[in-house]
Design a protein around this motif. Structure first.
Motif, PDB file in Angstrom:
ATOM      1  N   GLN A  88       0.815  -1.213   0.000  1.00 32.38           N
ATOM      2  CA  GLN A  88       0.000   0.000   0.000  1.00 32.38           C
ATOM      3  C   GLN A  88       0.850   1.265   0.000  1.00 32.38           C
ATOM      4  OE1 GLN A  88      -2.458   0.266   3.514  1.00 32.38           O
ATOM      5  NE2 GLN A  88      -2.834   2.430   3.229  1.00 32.38           N
ATOM      6  N   LEU A  89       0.379   2.270  -0.742  1.00 35.94           N
ATOM      7  CA  LEU A  89       0.979   3.602  -0.679  1.00 35.94           C
ATOM      8  C   LEU A  89       0.647   4.183   0.691  1.00 35.94           C
ATOM      9  CD1 LEU A  89       2.387   6.089  -1.919  1.00 35.94           C
ATOM     10  CD2 LEU A  89       0.134   6.762  -2.816  1.00 35.94           C
ATOM     11  N   LEU A  90       1.674   4.534   1.449  1.00 37.48           N
ATOM     12  CA  LEU A  90       1.480   5.059   2.803  1.00 37.48           C
ATOM     13  C   LEU A  90       1.527   6.575   2.837  1.00 37.48           C
ATOM     14  CD1 LEU A  90       3.764   2.550   4.728  1.00 37.48           C
ATOM     15  CD2 LEU A  90       1.250   2.490   4.512  1.00 37.48           C
ATOM     16  N   CYS A  91       2.404   7.155   2.027  1.00 33.68           N
ATOM     17  CA  CYS A  91       2.613   8.604   2.100  1.00 33.68           C
ATOM     18  C   CYS A  91       3.091   9.130   0.760  1.00 33.68           C
ATOM     19  CB  CYS A  91       3.666   8.897   3.179  1.00 33.68           C
ATOM     20  SG  CYS A  91       4.079  10.625   3.376  1.00 33.68           S
ATOM     21  N   ILE A  92       2.597  10.305   0.409  1.00 29.97           N
ATOM     22  CA  ILE A  92       3.144  11.054  -0.719  1.00 29.97           C
ATOM     23  C   ILE A  92       3.461  12.445  -0.194  1.00 29.97           C
ATOM     24  CG2 ILE A  92       0.877  11.688  -1.612  1.00 29.97           C
ATOM     25  CD1 ILE A  92       2.198  11.595  -4.436  1.00 29.97           C
ATOM     26  N   ASN A  93       4.641  12.926  -0.530  1.00 28.06           N
ATOM     27  CA  ASN A  93       5.120  14.198  -0.014  1.00 28.06           C
ATOM     28  C   ASN A  93       5.598  15.060  -1.193  1.00 28.06           C
ATOM     29  OD1 ASN A  93       6.067  16.158   1.837  1.00 28.06           O
ATOM     30  ND2 ASN A  93       8.064  15.201   1.938  1.00 28.06           N
ATOM     31  N   TRP A  94       4.962  16.220  -1.344  1.00 31.06           N
ATOM     32  CA  TRP A  94       5.461  17.187  -2.322  1.00 31.06           C
ATOM     33  C   TRP A  94       6.561  17.974  -1.625  1.00 31.06           C
ATOM     34  CZ3 TRP A  94       5.588  22.587  -2.246  1.00 31.06           C
ATOM     35  CH2 TRP A  94       6.040  23.182  -3.435  1.00 31.06           C
TER      36      TRP A  94
END
Length: 172
Positions: A88-94
């Motif tokens: 699973q994708l846990l985090c996306i950070n720009w």
């Protein structure tokens, strides 16, 4: 006089050329993808890159047109000899522009819990890494750069809640 047909109907080749021209002028973003990998005790797998002063999560920067999940798979195999399918994708950070770098999108995927056999098979496979180590959350907070720890902490919270986190420069 009947209305003119749209370009995509009247000249599909010219329409594709028009789209390609627009695509060529769009900004490009750097993309990176890491894995949050744990052992049975819940410790986090960190790596010590030779090319920067602090430790990091295993993973790296995407190649052109490479999906982030494939980035994680490739980097884990190249650097640690680990064949892992990210979960699973846990985090996306720009991440905003900083130093010589333009902005980027950084992904953290669930790398799961490694068993003893997988851990025993870990080894340094290229010249980019000095070492790897399983660390407690407190130790990881000290070894990782503050903004990397913020997104790692958000990923850990996502593991607990089941909800993906979106951050800007490491903050919600």
């Amino acid at each position: 006089m009947p209305p003119e047909e749209p370009l995509y109907e009247r000249d599909p080749e010219a329409w594709r050329a028009y789209l390609a021209e627009g695509n060529a002028t769009q900004p490009r973003k750097r993309v990176g993808a890491d894995a949050l990998i744990r052992d049975a005790a819940g410790r986090l797998l960190l790596v010590d890159p030779k090319y920067k002063p602090d430790w990091d999560l295993p993973g790296g920067m995407s190649e052109a047109n490479e999906p982030p999940t494939e980035t994680v798979r490739r980097e884990l195999k190249e650097e640690l000899g680990l064949d892992l399918h990210p979960g699973q994708l846990l985090c996306i950070n720009w991440v905003s522009p900083h130093g010589p770098w333009d902005d980027s999108l950084m992904f953290i995927f669930d790398g799961g819990i490694l068993n003893e056999h997988q851990i025993a098979g870990l080894s340094l496979h290229d010249n980019e890494l000095r070492a790897f180590k399983f660390c407690s959350e407190n130790e990881a907070a000290k070894r990782l750069r503050p903004y990397v720890w913020r997104r790692t902490h958000a990923a850990l919270n996502s593991l607990r809640t089941g909800k993906t986190s979106y951050l800007q420069d490491g903050y919600r």
